[in-house]
Design a protein around this motif. Structure first.
Motif, PDB file in Angstrom:
ATOM      1  N   LYS A 175     -32.250  -5.321  25.819  1.00 57.00           N
ATOM      2  CA  LYS A 175     -31.280  -5.880  24.881  1.00 57.00           C
ATOM      3  C   LYS A 175     -29.879  -4.984  24.968  1.00 57.00           C
ATOM      4  CE  LYS A 175     -30.307  -7.900  20.471  1.00 57.00           C
ATOM      5  NZ  LYS A 175     -30.934  -8.273  19.213  1.00 57.00           N
ATOM      6  N   PHE A 176     -28.783  -5.365  25.249  1.00 51.85           N
ATOM      7  CA  PHE A 176     -27.525  -4.890  25.250  1.00 51.85           C
ATOM      8  C   PHE A 176     -26.413  -5.502  24.397  1.00 51.85           C
ATOM      9  CE2 PHE A 176     -29.626  -5.056  29.477  1.00 51.85           C
ATOM     10  CZ  PHE A 176     -29.957  -3.717  29.954  1.00 51.85           C
ATOM     11  N   SER A 177     -25.739  -4.269  23.731  1.00 54.13           N
ATOM     12  CA  SER A 177     -24.492  -4.912  22.995  1.00 54.13           C
ATOM     13  C   SER A 177     -23.373  -4.348  23.444  1.00 54.13           C
ATOM     14  CB  SER A 177     -24.833  -4.544  21.354  1.00 54.13           C
ATOM     15  OG  SER A 177     -25.925  -5.151  20.876  1.00 54.13           O
ATOM     16  N   ASP A 178     -22.118  -5.092  23.383  1.00 52.84           N
ATOM     17  CA  ASP A 178     -21.032  -4.664  23.767  1.00 52.84           C
ATOM     18  C   ASP A 178     -19.950  -5.208  22.558  1.00 52.84           C
ATOM     19  OD1 ASP A 178     -18.399  -3.933  24.865  1.00 52.84           O
ATOM     20  OD2 ASP A 178     -18.780  -4.685  26.759  1.00 52.84           O
ATOM     21  N   ASN A 179     -19.233  -4.228  21.828  1.00 54.04           N
ATOM     22  CA  ASN A 179     -18.438  -4.668  20.812  1.00 54.04           C
ATOM     23  C   ASN A 179     -17.000  -4.756  21.301  1.00 54.04           C
ATOM     24  OD1 ASN A 179     -20.662  -4.828  19.047  1.00 54.04           O
ATOM     25  ND2 ASN A 179     -20.399  -2.576  18.754  1.00 54.04           N
ATOM     26  N   ASN A 180     -16.695  -4.717  22.511  1.00 55.99           N
ATOM     27  CA  ASN A 180     -15.237  -4.451  23.015  1.00 55.99           C
ATOM     28  C   ASN A 180     -15.103  -5.318  24.269  1.00 55.99           C
ATOM     29  OD1 ASN A 180     -12.538  -3.639  22.801  1.00 55.99           O
ATOM     30  ND2 ASN A 180     -12.920  -1.772  24.030  1.00 55.99           N
ATOM     31  N   VAL A 181     -15.567  -6.605  24.386  1.00 52.01           N
ATOM     32  CA  VAL A 181     -15.120  -7.486  25.419  1.00 52.01           C
ATOM     33  C   VAL A 181     -13.757  -8.010  25.057  1.00 52.01           C
ATOM     34  CG1 VAL A 181     -15.801  -9.600  26.879  1.00 52.01           C
ATOM     35  CG2 VAL A 181     -17.776  -8.047  25.494  1.00 52.01           C
ATOM     36  N   ARG A 182     -13.120  -7.901  26.114  1.00 53.90           N
ATOM     37  CA  ARG A 182     -11.506  -7.943  26.112  1.00 53.90           C
ATOM     38  C   ARG A 182     -11.134  -9.441  26.527  1.00 53.90           C
ATOM     39  NH1 ARG A 182      -8.954  -4.704  22.460  1.00 53.90           N
ATOM     40  NH2 ARG A 182      -9.599  -2.366  22.841  1.00 53.90           N
ATOM     41  N   LEU A 183     -10.223 -10.282  25.782  1.00 51.04           N
ATOM     42  CA  LEU A 183      -9.658 -11.372  26.071  1.00 51.04           C
ATOM     43  C   LEU A 183      -8.099 -10.909  26.580  1.00 51.04           C
ATOM     44  CD1 LEU A 183     -10.780 -13.888  23.437  1.00 51.04           C
ATOM     45  CD2 LEU A 183     -11.812 -13.563  25.697  1.00 51.04           C
ATOM     46  N   PRO A 184      -7.601 -11.445  27.770  1.00 55.42           N
ATOM     47  CA  PRO A 184      -6.319 -11.060  28.135  1.00 55.42           C
ATOM     48  C   PRO A 184      -5.152 -11.679  27.024  1.00 55.42           C
ATOM     49  CG  PRO A 184      -7.069 -12.703  29.233  1.00 55.42           C
ATOM     50  CD  PRO A 184      -8.206 -12.396  28.535  1.00 55.42           C
ATOM     51  N   SER A 185      -4.040 -10.913  26.790  1.00 55.94           N
ATOM     52  CA  SER A 185      -3.028 -11.492  26.125  1.00 55.94           C
ATOM     53  C   SER A 185      -2.107 -12.559  27.166  1.00 55.94           C
ATOM     54  CB  SER A 185      -1.880 -10.547  25.685  1.00 55.94           C
ATOM     55  OG  SER A 185      -1.251 -10.007  27.066  1.00 55.94           O
ATOM     56  N   LYS A 186      -1.597 -13.449  26.441  1.00 61.68           N
ATOM     57  CA  LYS A 186      -0.675 -14.496  27.194  1.00 61.68           C
ATOM     58  C   LYS A 186       0.578 -14.759  26.536  1.00 61.68           C
ATOM     59  CE  LYS A 186      -2.516 -18.761  26.851  1.00 61.68           C
ATOM     60  NZ  LYS A 186      -3.437 -19.961  26.993  1.00 61.68           N
ATOM     61  N   PHE A 187       1.748 -15.312  27.234  1.00 59.23           N
ATOM     62  CA  PHE A 187       2.835 -15.517  26.888  1.00 59.23           C
ATOM     63  C   PHE A 187       3.386 -16.899  27.603  1.00 59.23           C
ATOM     64  CE2 PHE A 187       7.606 -15.331  27.611  1.00 59.23           C
ATOM     65  CZ  PHE A 187       7.992 -15.210  25.969  1.00 59.23           C
ATOM     66  N   SER A 188       4.053 -17.598  26.706  1.00 62.04           N
ATOM     67  CA  SER A 188       4.679 -18.857  27.429  1.00 62.04           C
ATOM     68  C   SER A 188       6.018 -19.073  26.955  1.00 62.04           C
ATOM     69  CB  SER A 188       3.751 -20.217  27.346  1.00 62.04           C
ATOM     70  OG  SER A 188       3.881 -20.495  26.127  1.00 62.04           O
ATOM     71  N   VAL A 189       6.950 -19.676  27.832  1.00 55.91           N
ATOM     72  CA  VAL A 189       8.384 -20.104  27.381  1.00 55.91           C
ATOM     73  C   VAL A 189       8.422 -21.394  27.978  1.00 55.91           C
ATOM     74  CG1 VAL A 189       9.258 -18.461  29.232  1.00 55.91           C
ATOM     75  CG2 VAL A 189      10.525 -19.443  26.970  1.00 55.91           C
ATOM     76  N   GLY A 190       9.315 -22.112  27.160  1.00 55.57           N
ATOM     77  CA  GLY A 190       9.688 -23.475  27.916  1.00 55.57           C
ATOM     78  C   GLY A 190      11.047 -23.951  27.244  1.00 55.57           C
ATOM     79  N   THR A 191      11.611 -24.897  27.943  1.00 56.97           N
ATOM     80  CA  THR A 191      12.765 -25.616  27.500  1.00 56.97           C
ATOM     81  C   THR A 191      13.022 -26.941  28.080  1.00 56.97           C
ATOM     82  OG1 THR A 191      15.222 -25.437  27.163  1.00 56.97           O
ATOM     83  CG2 THR A 191      14.331 -24.770  29.471  1.00 56.97           C
ATOM     84  N   GLY A 192      13.781 -27.955  27.484  1.00 55.78           N
ATOM     85  CA  GLY A 192      13.884 -29.059  27.996  1.00 55.78           C
ATOM     86  C   GLY A 192      14.800 -29.967  27.138  1.00 55.78           C
ATOM     87  N   ILE A 193      15.455 -31.117  27.645  1.00 47.93           N
ATOM     88  CA  ILE A 193      16.290 -31.910  27.029  1.00 47.93           C
ATOM     89  C   ILE A 193      15.733 -33.399  26.909  1.00 47.93           C
ATOM     90  CG2 ILE A 193      18.464 -30.386  27.723  1.00 47.93           C
ATOM     91  CD1 ILE A 193      19.017 -32.604  29.861  1.00 47.93           C
ATOM     92  N   GLY A 194      16.249 -34.214  26.034  1.00 44.22           N
ATOM     93  CA  GLY A 194      15.956 -35.476  26.004  1.00 44.22           C
ATOM     94  C   GLY A 194      16.662 -36.277  24.752  1.00 44.22           C
ATOM     95  N   GLN A 195      16.428 -37.792  24.831  1.00 44.65           N
ATOM     96  CA  GLN A 195      16.950 -38.547  23.962  1.00 44.65           C
ATOM     97  C   GLN A 195      15.389 -38.973  22.873  1.00 44.65           C
ATOM     98  OE1 GLN A 195      19.210 -41.876  25.420  1.00 44.65           O
ATOM     99  NE2 GLN A 195      18.966 -42.954  23.272  1.00 44.65           N
ATOM    100  N   GLU A 196      15.893 -38.637  21.945  1.00 45.53           N
ATOM    101  CA  GLU A 196      14.626 -38.971  20.822  1.00 45.53           C
ATOM    102  C   GLU A 196      14.033 -40.421  20.927  1.00 45.53           C
ATOM    103  OE1 GLU A 196      13.346 -38.361  16.095  1.00 45.53           O
ATOM    104  OE2 GLU A 196      15.444 -37.850  16.680  1.00 45.53           O
ATOM    105  N   ARG A 197      12.600 -40.405  21.093  1.00 43.94           N
ATOM    106  CA  ARG A 197      12.083 -41.798  21.241  1.00 43.94           C
ATOM    107  C   ARG A 197      12.615 -42.716  22.553  1.00 43.94           C
ATOM    108  NH1 ARG A 197      11.582 -44.203  15.091  1.00 43.94           N
ATOM    109  NH2 ARG A 197      10.395 -42.371  14.293  1.00 43.94           N
ATOM    110  N   LYS A 198      13.004 -41.799  23.563  1.00 45.12           N
ATOM    111  CA  LYS A 198      13.448 -42.500  24.656  1.00 45.12           C
ATOM    112  C   LYS A 198      13.145 -41.621  25.912  1.00 45.12           C
ATOM    113  CE  LYS A 198      15.931 -45.657  26.984  1.00 45.12           C
ATOM    114  NZ  LYS A 198      15.705 -47.018  26.818  1.00 45.12           N
ATOM    115  N   TRP A 199      13.347 -40.498  26.219  1.00 42.58           N
ATOM    116  CA  TRP A 199      13.090 -39.720  27.512  1.00 42.58           C
ATOM    117  C   TRP A 199      13.158 -38.301  27.118  1.00 42.58           C
ATOM    118  CZ3 TRP A 199      16.361 -36.454  29.935  1.00 42.58           C
ATOM    119  CH2 TRP A 199      17.649 -36.359  29.493  1.00 42.58           C
ATOM    120  N   PHE A 200      12.405 -37.730  27.857  1.00 39.80           N
ATOM    121  CA  PHE A 200      12.315 -36.186  27.869  1.00 39.80           C
ATOM    122  C   PHE A 200      12.040 -35.650  29.194  1.00 39.80           C
ATOM    123  CE2 PHE A 200       9.815 -32.305  27.429  1.00 39.80           C
ATOM    124  CZ  PHE A 200      10.746 -31.387  26.800  1.00 39.80           C
ATOM    125  N   ALA A 201      12.569 -34.236  29.677  1.00 34.13           N
ATOM    126  CA  ALA A 201      12.318 -33.722  30.729  1.00 34.13           C
ATOM    127  C   ALA A 201      12.454 -32.386  30.376  1.00 34.13           C
ATOM    128  CB  ALA A 201      13.290 -34.105  32.070  1.00 34.13           C
TER     129      ALA A 201
END
Length: 422
Positions: A263-289
């Motif tokens: 039986k083994f224990s590990d108290n430091n299993v790492r999950l990587p950091s993540k970053f996202s950024v986005g942008t777009g334009i559109g007309q409400e209730r009509k279209w978006f890109a």
């Protein structure tokens, strides 16, 4: 009231549903498996972009969007995948049907809350290899199943009509079981050796987000979105069993000696950091890109077999393009004019490297948002389709050609209304 009962019941039973084997990819051999959640059906149908704040849909990629909900929203989704596996000399096929996520969103003026459950990673593979060295032949079999689930709760606040901030707290939990059998011939070894590892994981992670929207003309809106997930950690406990076994022609196993356990224990299993950024334009209730870029630091989670040295990790990147179009949101006599039509493209460097080959993933998506008659607030059925390719047949690797079909139900209602009359 019925919708409330459905939501509570689904949250209770979904833990069992998520425990099903929902992966067949050999690339889930590495780390803690394949990333399973890639957006809700409506965002995934647009290449996976999680930019838009929506008053009737939950955007589970950016918690800041919860503050834009106008009605209580309940959503549940499932998917069916079909994958063709191809090497330089062989082909195979596998299909899976799974429950993808379940969540509830609650609006309170400028504040929005959400909670739910989703699969985070999944493991499901069967691999067999044979090699000859030093006058003996070694046959190895690997099998894995399981994965991690994620329970989350988040809150968002609309600081101004244009700007919102939000955060999710997530608890990741689950188990992964791996089995390896090694059979060496021509050197007098009578029985194959079997090793079973069952690892149980648990730990918290966080996700923060921001959304900005502004009118740039009378009709056009501009949107900007950003999310950041700090590096997280998991606690793990692994139970290992090693034994000599016999194998019959049907593949059934029988232990021939007293297993060796540890039986083994590990108290430091790492999950990587993540970053996202986005942008777009559109007309409400009509279209978006729009477009979105995601960056994830190199994964420190190696494979679960120490003697496999041909794999490693690098930073991961993803670029998504997508949008939607609604012909006429207010049409009363033409149903197809009220349907939301979605499409998108994606390209991802997954961060996994095997035999010095980067494992890339790219594809395109299509989707429909179908309004449900007789409901209030824009309840709808969302259908999506994704076709793509991951991996390569170079360097003895496997190319996956996949088709994914996904569907979600988004129900909207008013749960908190102050009565004018008693």
């Amino acid at each position: 009231m019925i919708k409330k009962i459905i939501a509570v019941f689904a949250l209770v039973v979904s833990t069992v549903a998520f425990s099903q084997e929902n992966n067949a990819s050999p690339y889930s051999f590495y780390g803690v498996g394949d990333l399973k959640f890639r957006g809700t059906v409506d965002t995934r149908s647009m290449g996976g972009i999680g930019i838009l704040p929506d008053s009737i849909h939950l955007n589970l990629q950016n918690p800041a969007t919860y503050g834009h909900l106008k009605l209580t929203t309940f959503t549940v989704a499932a998917s069916m995948s079909n994958t063709d596996f191809k090497t330089a000399s062989q082909t195979d096929n596998a299909s899976r049907t799974t429950l993808d996520y379940i969540a509830v969103g609650l609006p309170f003026r400028k504040i929005g809350f959400s909670f739910g459950l989703m699969p985070y990673t999944s493991v499901g593979y069967k691999i067999r290899s044979t090699d000859t060295e030093g006058g003996f032949t070694r046959e190895r079999q690997f099998k894995g199943s399981g994965g991690l689930n994620r329970a989350f709760a988040g809150v968002a606040y609309r600081i101004t009509p244009s700007f919102s901030l939000g955060a999710d707290m997530q608890y990741n939990f689950g188990n992964i079981e791996t089995r390896s059998i090694t059979d060496i011939t021509s050197v007098g070894i009578q029985y194959p050796t079997r090793e079973i590892n069952r690892s149980d994981y648990g730990g918290f992670s966080f996700n923060i987000g921001a959304v900005y929207q502004k009118k740039i003309t009378t009709l056009l809106n501009m949107y900007a979105s950003a999310t950041y997930t700090p590096r997280g950690s998991l606690n793990s406990t692994t139970n290992r069993e090693i034994a000599s076994i016999t194998l019959n022609t049907s593949g059934n196993e029988a232990v021939v000696n007293t297993p060796i356990t540890a039986k083994f224990s590990d108290n430091n299993v790492r999950l990587p950091s993540k970053f996202s950024v986005g942008t777009g334009i559109g007309q409400e209730r009509k279209w978006f890109a729009g477009a979105e870029y995601m960056f994830q630091e190199s994964n420190e989670l190696g494979n679960r077999f120490d003697n496999i040295t041909v794999a490693g990790f690098e930073t991961a990147h993803r670029i998504s393009l997508g949008g939607f179009f609604i012909p006429n949101y207010m049409s009363f006599n033409r149903y197809l004019s009220r349907v939301t039509y979605r499409a998108g493209l994606k390209y991802e460097k997954t961060g996994l490297i095997i035999n010095n080959q980067a494992i890339d993933d790219y594809g395109f998506t299509l989707g429909l948002g179908l309004p449900l008659s007789g409901t209030i607030g824009g309840s709808n059925l969302n259908i999506g389709f994704e076709m793509g390719r991951r991996g390569t047949t170079s360097a003895g690797l496997i190319q996956e050609n996949y088709m994914n079909f996904f569907v979600s139900l988004s129900l909207n209602d008013r749960w908190f209304i102050k009565r004018k009359y008693e």
